[in-house]
Design a protein around this motif. Structure first.
Motif, PDB file in Angstrom:
ATOM      1  N   SER A 172      34.901  43.172  41.571  1.00  0.00           N
ATOM      2  CA  SER A 172      34.731  41.974  40.756  1.00  0.00           C
ATOM      3  C   SER A 172      35.210  42.213  39.326  1.00  0.00           C
ATOM      4  CB  SER A 172      33.262  41.554  40.749  1.00  0.00           C
ATOM      5  OG  SER A 172      33.041  40.479  39.872  1.00  0.00           O
ATOM      6  N   GLN A 173      34.866  43.369  38.762  1.00  0.00           N
ATOM      7  CA  GLN A 173      35.271  43.692  37.400  1.00  0.00           C
ATOM      8  C   GLN A 173      36.790  43.828  37.277  1.00  0.00           C
ATOM      9  OE1 GLN A 173      33.278  44.336  34.256  1.00  0.00           O
ATOM     10  NE2 GLN A 173      32.370  42.789  35.567  1.00  0.00           N
ATOM     11  N   ALA A 174      37.409  44.489  38.243  1.00  0.00           N
ATOM     12  CA  ALA A 174      38.868  44.652  38.209  1.00  0.00           C
ATOM     13  C   ALA A 174      39.564  43.295  38.287  1.00  0.00           C
ATOM     14  CB  ALA A 174      39.324  45.553  39.351  1.00  0.00           C
ATOM     15  N   GLN A 175      39.077  42.442  39.197  1.00  0.00           N
ATOM     16  CA  GLN A 175      39.695  41.131  39.347  1.00  0.00           C
ATOM     17  C   GLN A 175      39.430  40.242  38.131  1.00  0.00           C
ATOM     18  OE1 GLN A 175      41.845  40.173  41.688  1.00  0.00           O
ATOM     19  NE2 GLN A 175      41.726  42.258  42.492  1.00  0.00           N
ATOM     20  N   ALA A 176      38.264  40.387  37.518  1.00  0.00           N
ATOM     21  CA  ALA A 176      37.991  39.658  36.270  1.00  0.00           C
ATOM     22  C   ALA A 176      38.917  40.146  35.160  1.00  0.00           C
ATOM     23  CB  ALA A 176      36.531  39.817  35.865  1.00  0.00           C
ATOM     24  N   GLY A 177      39.272  41.431  35.219  1.00  0.00           N
ATOM     25  CA  GLY A 177      40.221  41.973  34.251  1.00  0.00           C
ATOM     26  C   GLY A 177      41.581  41.306  34.363  1.00  0.00           C
ATOM     27  N   TRP A 178      42.032  41.081  35.602  1.00  0.00           N
ATOM     28  CA  TRP A 178      43.322  40.389  35.770  1.00  0.00           C
ATOM     29  C   TRP A 178      43.197  38.925  35.327  1.00  0.00           C
ATOM     30  CZ3 TRP A 178      44.909  44.785  35.773  1.00  0.00           C
ATOM     31  CH2 TRP A 178      44.775  45.736  36.777  1.00  0.00           C
ATOM     32  N   LEU A 179      42.035  38.317  35.572  1.00  0.00           N
ATOM     33  CA  LEU A 179      41.853  36.909  35.206  1.00  0.00           C
ATOM     34  C   LEU A 179      41.826  36.729  33.691  1.00  0.00           C
ATOM     35  CD1 LEU A 179      41.388  34.006  36.188  1.00  0.00           C
ATOM     36  CD2 LEU A 179      38.930  34.481  36.184  1.00  0.00           C
ATOM     37  N   GLN A 180      41.092  37.589  32.972  1.00  0.00           N
ATOM     38  CA  GLN A 180      41.066  37.445  31.519  1.00  0.00           C
ATOM     39  C   GLN A 180      42.463  37.650  30.933  1.00  0.00           C
ATOM     40  OE1 GLN A 180      41.499  39.797  28.867  1.00  0.00           O
ATOM     41  NE2 GLN A 180      42.054  41.492  30.217  1.00  0.00           N
ATOM     42  N   HIS A 181      43.253  38.479  31.583  1.00  0.00           N
ATOM     43  CA  HIS A 181      44.632  38.728  31.169  1.00  0.00           C
ATOM     44  C   HIS A 181      45.435  37.424  31.171  1.00  0.00           C
ATOM     45  CE1 HIS A 181      48.829  40.113  32.124  1.00  0.00           C
ATOM     46  NE2 HIS A 181      48.556  40.995  31.190  1.00  0.00           N
ATOM     47  N   ASP A 182      45.200  36.569  32.167  1.00  0.00           N
ATOM     48  CA  ASP A 182      45.903  35.290  32.250  1.00  0.00           C
ATOM     49  C   ASP A 182      45.538  34.375  31.087  1.00  0.00           C
ATOM     50  OD1 ASP A 182      47.118  35.922  34.751  1.00  0.00           O
ATOM     51  OD2 ASP A 182      45.250  35.429  35.767  1.00  0.00           O
ATOM     52  N   PHE A 183      44.239  34.263  30.821  1.00  0.00           N
ATOM     53  CA  PHE A 183      43.811  33.399  29.715  1.00  0.00           C
ATOM     54  C   PHE A 183      44.234  33.981  28.366  1.00  0.00           C
ATOM     55  CE2 PHE A 183      40.781  32.191  33.087  1.00  0.00           C
ATOM     56  CZ  PHE A 183      41.014  30.820  33.098  1.00  0.00           C
ATOM     57  N   GLY A 184      44.192  35.297  28.243  1.00  0.00           N
ATOM     58  CA  GLY A 184      44.613  35.933  26.998  1.00  0.00           C
ATOM     59  C   GLY A 184      46.066  35.661  26.675  1.00  0.00           C
ATOM     60  N   HIS A 185      46.891  35.515  27.719  1.00  0.00           N
ATOM     61  CA  HIS A 185      48.319  35.221  27.514  1.00  0.00           C
ATOM     62  C   HIS A 185      48.611  33.727  27.428  1.00  0.00           C
ATOM     63  CE1 HIS A 185      50.477  38.982  27.403  1.00  0.00           C
ATOM     64  NE2 HIS A 185      49.773  39.454  28.403  1.00  0.00           N
ATOM     65  N   LEU A 186      47.563  32.909  27.384  1.00  0.00           N
ATOM     66  CA  LEU A 186      47.716  31.452  27.229  1.00  0.00           C
ATOM     67  C   LEU A 186      48.517  30.832  28.363  1.00  0.00           C
ATOM     68  CD1 LEU A 186      48.665  31.409  23.403  1.00  0.00           C
ATOM     69  CD2 LEU A 186      46.386  31.573  24.437  1.00  0.00           C
ATOM     70  N   SER A 187      48.358  31.362  29.572  1.00  0.00           N
ATOM     71  CA  SER A 187      49.204  30.927  30.686  1.00  0.00           C
ATOM     72  C   SER A 187      48.509  29.989  31.668  1.00  0.00           C
ATOM     73  CB  SER A 187      49.724  32.158  31.444  1.00  0.00           C
ATOM     74  OG  SER A 187      48.664  32.894  32.009  1.00  0.00           O
ATOM     75  N   VAL A 188      47.294  29.534  31.345  1.00  0.00           N
ATOM     76  CA  VAL A 188      46.550  28.690  32.288  1.00  0.00           C
ATOM     77  C   VAL A 188      46.497  27.237  31.816  1.00  0.00           C
ATOM     78  CG1 VAL A 188      44.393  28.365  33.546  1.00  0.00           C
ATOM     79  CG2 VAL A 188      45.176  30.683  32.998  1.00  0.00           C
ATOM     80  N   PHE A 189      45.927  27.006  30.634  1.00  0.00           N
ATOM     81  CA  PHE A 189      45.795  25.652  30.103  1.00  0.00           C
ATOM     82  C   PHE A 189      46.981  25.298  29.204  1.00  0.00           C
ATOM     83  CE2 PHE A 189      41.323  26.963  30.754  1.00  0.00           C
ATOM     84  CZ  PHE A 189      40.940  25.957  31.637  1.00  0.00           C
ATOM     85  N   ASN A 190      47.248  24.005  29.072  1.00  0.00           N
ATOM     86  CA  ASN A 190      48.307  23.553  28.167  1.00  0.00           C
ATOM     87  C   ASN A 190      47.919  23.763  26.709  1.00  0.00           C
ATOM     88  OD1 ASN A 190      49.975  22.675  30.271  1.00  0.00           O
ATOM     89  ND2 ASN A 190      49.014  20.646  30.323  1.00  0.00           N
TER      90      ASN A 190
END
Length: 445
Positions: A172-190
């Protein structure tokens, strides 16, 4: 100094007056710590005072002082119209008409072709995220956490169930790490503000880390990957020597903090086991407290409040601490092998001021695509595409990969792709090669 024999007074930083016409020679004089200019789309900006307020951190923008930062600016900012209002007051002029758009070792043909490719990918919608993908990804993280707690709550805390619980939490922690990476790169929301908000929730509440710490560290890595003294991921504080240049420099200077010819062996003791449980935890605390980032601290504390409220009744205080440390230990191995296999075996050198495509391809490689590899690495098996387009949603990397490879083939830029096993073994072999280079230089030069 103006072009065409003209000499004009530059507007003061923050005045918004663009009075100057400059040559590259003049721009490149302003690259010291307190005096920094850069160029974006042929416009010259004085960022000397503003760099400290840069949301991505002062270092990442300072890395481009005296350079053309157009490609990096485009890569990092999904809403460039919004960002322009911060840049406009900093403009002091523009490049002279006789000056080329690029500086240093940057290839104009590569830059133009890459710009065209990016424009095509944007028109095809590859920079738009699929909400269902991220909802499902978040859902499986929360499900793993819930199942881990339910299992030991209802069936007991035997060694077998505790180990299984730790494995589920580490996943869960590893996968949350990949998920936060997406939001950190501004790649999810407009909207960037929504990415920032959810990023704080995921990295803070779900992982127990700090968004500000991650941003400043990770964007430096993306801005200048594998560049010594600029990329924090290759700044090993004398514990390891990396690539083919640094080991020889250390050897010639007779620097021997550790027996580097054995670094491929002690890596197993100092790298994967310690990075997250010890090094990252200490860094996170230091950053939050020293910078008085109380918002990140509250999110950070909310993770541990949630964790201990769940596991204190089951394991007691010391048992709960042991559990979270073991989870971090497992996660750390996962994280290190995935993140290092794309970069550590690649070219590591001092600043060469290459164009964006060339710089990123020299520092990154891909891992073969499969459902498991995509999930296991958080789609960072497409590290090349991620580095070229950091704001692209990761579920679209594979759609861009063939086009990127064709562009690399056109310009003779190596595009490396390996198996997962080969990527991991190359970490060890590259450490051994670097260690041997150090020993040879240390003994004979």
């Amino acid at each position: 100094m103006g072009g065409g024999g003209q000499k004009e007074e530059a507007g003061e930083p923050g005045s918004g007056k663009a009075a100057g016409v400059y040559t590259w020679e003049e721009v490149q004089k302003h690259r010291s710590r307190r005096d920094q200019w850069l160029v974006v789309n042929r416009k010259v900006y004085n960022i000397s005072q503003w760099a400290r307020r840069h949301p991505g951190g002062s270092h990442v923008i300072s890395h481009y002082a005296g350079e053309d930062a157009t490609e990096a600016f485009t890569a990092f900012h999904p809403d460039q119209t919004f960002v322009q209002k911060f840049l406009k007051p900093l403009q002091i002029g523009e490049l002279a008409e006789t000056e080329p758009s690029q500086d240093g070792n940057k290839d104009a043909a590569i830059i133009q072709d890459f710009k065209t490719l990016r424009s095509e990918l944007e028109k095809e919608g590859l920079f738009r995220a699929k909400p269902l993908f991220y909802c499902l990804h978040l859902g499986h993280i929360l499900l793993l956490e819930a199942l881990a707690w339910i299992m030991v709550s209802y069936w007991g805390t035997s060694w077998t169930l505790t180990l299984l619980c730790a494995a589920m939490l580490a996943t869960s922690q590893a996968q949350a790490g990949w998920l936060q990476h997406d939001f950190g790169h501004l790649s999810v929301f407009n909207k960037s503000k929504w990415n920032h908000l959810v990023h704080k929730f995921v990295i803070g509440h779900l992982k127990g880390a700090a968004a500000s710490w991650w941003n400043h560290l990770h964007f430096n890595h993306h801005a200048k990957p594998n560049v010594l003294s600029k990329d924090p991921d290759v700044n090993m504080s004398g514990i390891f020597v990396l690539g083919s240049v640094q080991p020889v420099e250390y050897g010639i200077k007779k620097i021997k903090h550790l027996p580097y010819n054995h670094q491929h062996q002690y890596f197993f003791l100092l790298g994967p086991p310690l990075l997250i449980p010890i090094i990252f935890n200490l860094q996170v605390l230091h950053v939050m407290i020293s910078r008085r980032n109380w918002v990140d601290l509250i999110w950070y504390l909310s993770f541990y409040a949630r964790f201990f409220s769940c596991y204190l009744p089951l394991y007691g205080f010391f048992g709960s601490v042991a559990l979270i440390m073991f989870v971090r230990f497992l996660e750390s191995h996962w994280f290190v092998w995935v993140t290092q296999m794309n970069h550590l075996p690649m070219n590591i050198d001092h600043e060469k001021r290459r164009d964006w495509l060339t710089m990123q391809l020299q520092a990154t490689c891909n891992i073969d695509q499969s459902f498991f590899n995509d999930w296991f690495s958080g789609h960072l098996n497409f590290q090349i595409e991620h580095h070229l387009f950091p704001t692209m949603p990761r579920h679209n990397y594979h759609l861009a990969a063939q086009r990127v490879r064709a562009l690399c083939d056109k310009h003779g830029i190596p595009y490396q792709k390996k198996s997962l096993w080969r990527g991991m073994t190359d970490i060890v072999s590259s450490l051994k090669t670097s260690g041997d280079l150090w020993l040879d230089a240390y003994l004979h030069k």
